[in-house]
Structures are given as structure tokens and as C-alpha cells.
Scaffold this motif. Structure first.
Motif, PDB file in Angstrom:
ATOM      1  N   THR A   1       0.086  -4.446  -4.717  1.00 15.93           N
ATOM      2  CA  THR A   1       1.064  -4.918  -3.741  1.00 15.93           C
ATOM      3  C   THR A   1       2.362  -4.125  -3.866  1.00 15.93           C
ATOM      4  OG1 THR A   1       1.699  -6.703  -5.253  1.00 15.93           O
ATOM      5  CG2 THR A   1       0.162  -7.257  -3.512  1.00 15.93           C
ATOM      6  N   HIS A   2       2.776  -3.792  -5.102  1.00 19.93           N
ATOM      7  CA  HIS A   2       3.970  -2.969  -5.277  1.00 19.93           C
ATOM      8  C   HIS A   2       3.738  -1.564  -4.729  1.00 19.93           C
ATOM      9  CE1 HIS A   2       5.581  -5.968  -8.147  1.00 19.93           C
ATOM     10  NE2 HIS A   2       6.717  -5.486  -7.729  1.00 19.93           N
ATOM     11  N   GLU A   3       2.569  -1.013  -4.997  1.00 17.59           N
ATOM     12  CA  GLU A   3       2.265   0.343  -4.528  1.00 17.59           C
ATOM     13  C   GLU A   3       2.249   0.411  -3.009  1.00 17.59           C
ATOM     14  OE1 GLU A   3      -1.247   1.942  -6.358  1.00 17.59           O
ATOM     15  OE2 GLU A   3      -0.592   1.356  -8.355  1.00 17.59           O
ATOM     16  N   ILE A   4       1.614  -0.561  -2.369  1.00 20.29           N
ATOM     17  CA  ILE A   4       1.550  -0.579  -0.905  1.00 20.29           C
ATOM     18  C   ILE A   4       2.941  -0.758  -0.323  1.00 20.29           C
ATOM     19  CG2 ILE A   4       0.732  -1.910   1.087  1.00 20.29           C
ATOM     20  CD1 ILE A   4      -1.823  -2.460  -0.577  1.00 20.29           C
ATOM     21  N   SER A   5       3.720  -1.659  -0.901  1.00 17.96           N
ATOM     22  CA  SER A   5       5.085  -1.891  -0.430  1.00 17.96           C
ATOM     23  C   SER A   5       5.929  -0.621  -0.541  1.00 17.96           C
ATOM     24  CB  SER A   5       5.723  -3.025  -1.224  1.00 17.96           C
ATOM     25  OG  SER A   5       7.052  -3.219  -0.821  1.00 17.96           O
ATOM     26  N   ALA A   6       5.830   0.061  -1.667  1.00 21.17           N
ATOM     27  CA  ALA A   6       6.599   1.296  -1.871  1.00 21.17           C
ATOM     28  C   ALA A   6       6.179   2.371  -0.868  1.00 21.17           C
ATOM     29  CB  ALA A   6       6.421   1.795  -3.298  1.00 21.17           C
ATOM     30  N   GLU A   7       4.877   2.481  -0.614  1.00 17.93           N
ATOM     31  CA  GLU A   7       4.385   3.457   0.356  1.00 17.93           C
ATOM     32  C   GLU A   7       4.914   3.149   1.752  1.00 17.93           C
ATOM     33  OE1 GLU A   7       0.129   3.535   0.166  1.00 17.93           O
ATOM     34  OE2 GLU A   7       0.106   4.287  -1.885  1.00 17.93           O
TER      35      GLU A   7
ATOM     36  N   GLN B   1       7.632   1.444   2.564  1.00 20.01           N
ATOM     37  CA  GLN B   1       9.068   1.671   2.612  1.00 20.01           C
ATOM     38  C   GLN B   1       9.375   3.163   2.735  1.00 20.01           C
ATOM     39  OE1 GLN B   1      10.793  -0.291  -0.765  1.00 20.01           O
ATOM     40  NE2 GLN B   1      10.397  -2.329   0.051  1.00 20.01           N
ATOM     41  N   ALA B   2       8.643   3.987   1.988  1.00 24.06           N
ATOM     42  CA  ALA B   2       8.857   5.437   2.067  1.00 24.06           C
ATOM     43  C   ALA B   2       8.492   5.953   3.456  1.00 24.06           C
ATOM     44  CB  ALA B   2       8.002   6.131   0.988  1.00 24.06           C
ATOM     45  N   GLU B   3       7.414   5.421   4.010  1.00 23.38           N
ATOM     46  CA  GLU B   3       6.987   5.829   5.351  1.00 23.38           C
ATOM     47  C   GLU B   3       8.038   5.433   6.384  1.00 23.38           C
ATOM     48  OE1 GLU B   3       3.358   4.462   8.158  1.00 23.38           O
ATOM     49  OE2 GLU B   3       2.805   5.160   6.133  1.00 23.38           O
ATOM     50  N   ALA B   4       8.596   4.234   6.259  1.00 20.30           N
ATOM     51  CA  ALA B   4       9.621   3.770   7.185  1.00 20.30           C
ATOM     52  C   ALA B   4      10.868   4.646   7.101  1.00 20.30           C
ATOM     53  CB  ALA B   4       9.979   2.317   6.905  1.00 20.30           C
ATOM     54  N   GLN B   5      11.223   5.070   5.889  1.00 20.12           N
ATOM     55  CA  GLN B   5      12.383   5.952   5.709  1.00 20.12           C
ATOM     56  C   GLN B   5      12.147   7.305   6.372  1.00 20.12           C
ATOM     57  OE1 GLN B   5      15.421   5.360   4.497  1.00 20.12           O
ATOM     58  NE2 GLN B   5      14.812   3.215   4.218  1.00 20.12           N
ATOM     59  N   ARG B   6      10.938   7.831   6.274  1.00 17.46           N
ATOM     60  CA  ARG B   6      10.609   9.127   6.889  1.00 17.46           C
ATOM     61  C   ARG B   6      10.655   9.038   8.409  1.00 17.46           C
ATOM     62  NH1 ARG B   6       6.655   9.200   2.702  1.00 17.46           N
ATOM     63  NH2 ARG B   6       5.099   8.417   4.150  1.00 17.46           N
ATOM     64  N   GLU B   7      10.338   7.879   8.981  1.00 20.30           N
ATOM     65  CA  GLU B   7      10.297   7.723  10.436  1.00 20.30           C
ATOM     66  C   GLU B   7      11.656   7.458  11.052  1.00 20.30           C
ATOM     67  OE1 GLU B   7       7.415   4.704  11.245  1.00 20.30           O
ATOM     68  OE2 GLU B   7       5.740   5.951  10.603  1.00 20.30           O
ATOM     69  N   LYS B   8      12.659   7.131  10.239  1.00 21.67           N
ATOM     70  CA  LYS B   8      13.999   6.864  10.775  1.00 21.67           C
ATOM     71  C   LYS B   8      14.593   8.147  11.359  1.00 21.67           C
ATOM     72  CE  LYS B   8      15.476   2.858   8.174  1.00 21.67           C
ATOM     73  NZ  LYS B   8      16.454   2.326   7.226  1.00 21.67           N
ATOM     74  N   PRO B   9      15.276   8.029  12.521  1.00 20.49           N
ATOM     75  CA  PRO B   9      15.877   9.240  13.141  1.00 20.49           C
ATOM     76  C   PRO B   9      17.055   9.762  12.358  1.00 20.49           C
ATOM     77  CG  PRO B   9      16.204   7.274  14.549  1.00 20.49           C
ATOM     78  CD  PRO B   9      15.433   6.856  13.334  1.00 20.49           C
TER      79      PRO B   9
END
Length: 90
Positions: free
Chosen positions: A74-80, A82-90
């Protein structure tokens, strides 16, 4: 079929009140950490019923995803995510 109470269990009795409302003994309320108005979950397994709360069930499910080496998916999925969301931010 031989059914017995697990050795670590303590048996408590309660009553079924008007309109089939269950009256939980104080020891059960304290074990569940519930107060009046809280939601209870009833897990039915054949003829046996387990009473729990959303919080306690979530903690069990959360803990069940941990690996023997201490990793927790659950921690690994959450971290992934969050990182994906950060990459998608304009």
C-alpha cells in the motif's frame, strides 16, 4: 461438528432488545472503541458473525498487504501514484 471458543477469547453475553436491536456489553464496546451512533460491521461467515468497525477492518486489510521483509504494497502503490501525479502537473 465440534465448535469451540478460541482459548484467547472471553465470552460475553448481550441481549436482543425491541426491534431486534443488539445491546452490546460494556466490555465489547470498549474492545471495539465505539460509542453511541458509531457504525458497526458484521462479517458473516456461515453461521458465525464477527463484529468490527471500519477502522479496525481497514487496519487488518492494510496490515495484510505487508510482506515478510517489511515492505508494504500500500505504501509502494501510494508513493508511485503520488510521483505520477507530480509528473502530470503542468
Amino acid at each position: 461438528m465440534n465448535r469451540s471458543v478460541p482459548s484467547a477469547s472471553i465470552l460475553h453475553t448481550g441481549q436482543l432488545g425491541p426491534k431486534y436491536r443488539a445491546i452490546l456489553p460494556r466490555a465489547v464496546r470498549e474492545a471495539l472503541h465505539v460509542t453511541e451512533g458509531d457504525t458497526l460491521l458484521y462479517l458473516v461467515d456461515g453461521e458465525q458473525v464477527r463484529i468490527t468497525t471500519r477502522r479496525q477492518l481497514a487496519q487488518e486489510i492494510y496490515g495484510s498487504l505487508a510482506e515478510e521483509d517489511g515492505r508494504d504494497f500500500t505504501h509502494e502503490i501510494s508513493a508511485e501514484r503520488q510521483a505520477e501525479a507530480q509528473r502530470e502537473k503542468p
